[in-house]
Design an enzyme around this catalytic site. Sequence first.
Site, PDB file in Angstrom:
ATOM      1  N   SER A 138       0.852  -1.185   0.000  1.00  0.00           N
ATOM      2  CA  SER A 138       0.000   0.000   0.000  1.00  0.00           C
ATOM      3  C   SER A 138       0.883   1.229   0.000  1.00  0.00           C
ATOM      4  O   SER A 138       2.044   1.183   0.449  1.00  0.00           O
ATOM      5  CB  SER A 138      -0.886  -0.001   1.253  1.00  0.00           C
ATOM      6  OG  SER A 138      -1.539   1.248   1.428  1.00  0.00           O
ATOM      7  N   TYR A 148      -0.914  -0.808  10.513  1.00  0.00           N
ATOM      8  CA  TYR A 148      -1.210  -1.079   9.113  1.00  0.00           C
ATOM      9  C   TYR A 148      -0.063  -0.614   8.221  1.00  0.00           C
ATOM     10  O   TYR A 148       0.472  -1.379   7.405  1.00  0.00           O
ATOM     11  CB  TYR A 148      -2.517  -0.398   8.690  1.00  0.00           C
ATOM     12  CG  TYR A 148      -2.878  -0.676   7.247  1.00  0.00           C
ATOM     13  CD1 TYR A 148      -3.576  -1.823   6.904  1.00  0.00           C
ATOM     14  CD2 TYR A 148      -2.508   0.193   6.226  1.00  0.00           C
ATOM     15  CE1 TYR A 148      -3.904  -2.108   5.582  1.00  0.00           C
ATOM     16  CE2 TYR A 148      -2.822  -0.073   4.904  1.00  0.00           C
ATOM     17  CZ  TYR A 148      -3.517  -1.228   4.588  1.00  0.00           C
ATOM     18  OH  TYR A 148      -3.814  -1.507   3.274  1.00  0.00           O
TER      19      TYR A 148
END
Length: 257
Positions: A138, A148
């Site tokens: 990401s 994350y």
Amino acid sequence: MTTALITGATAGIGAAFARRLAADGRNLVLVARDTKRLQEQATELHDRHGIEAEVLTADLSRDAGISAVEQRLADRRHPVDLLVNNAGFGNKGRFLEVSMADELTMLKVHCEAVLRLTAAAAGPMRERGRGGVVNVASVAAFVPRGTYGASKSWVVQFTQGVARDMAGSGVRLMALCPGFVRTEFHQRAGMGTDNIPGWMWLDADKLVEAALADLARGKTVSVPDPRYKALMGAVKLAPRGLLGGITSKTGRKYGPR
């Protein structure tokens, strides 16, 4: 025909990879937790493109699920030529607002599963002298964004390191770093998306097309859109403290993927 194995195959980026690779004539091994959705997807892709689509139900947050996929990747009689490690999820909330169990589960899926499945695939691929691994990360990997972002940063660093170690083997590895993609990701995490500008959203099918082109070019990191390439360039120039303040307010709310 060659065979691709895709984790998190029933929705979003994983489903887009399945559609594109099936259209290209590749047989598939589809991996996810929902057997019914997997079977429906396999039937549709077989009927539309005439490829073989194998179903493997596995929960990558559990050792048994990771082991099942490892065993399939290690099967020399039915080799996998392309692995797409796409399975992943987001947690809504700041650090200490998310349970430790959920944080550890994220690391299990984003890091341990990627490590183990990459290793399981890369060994047989090196023996054959060909193959590819796409690890979906990401753009959150490049900004301070809690567990994350840290897990996705690990995916990028790990993939680049393994790519260097396997240079010349015929096995290509690439970390795919998309931004906001219209998938089920945010809904599953309970994250709001109403305030995200329309120009920041990416189409999953176009993203996959760009990613496969980057893999063919031998790239080890793919940011598959000019808009996000520009943003990541700006990120490199921004003061780290300022960047951390911005991402701490927006990242947990939206969870870019």
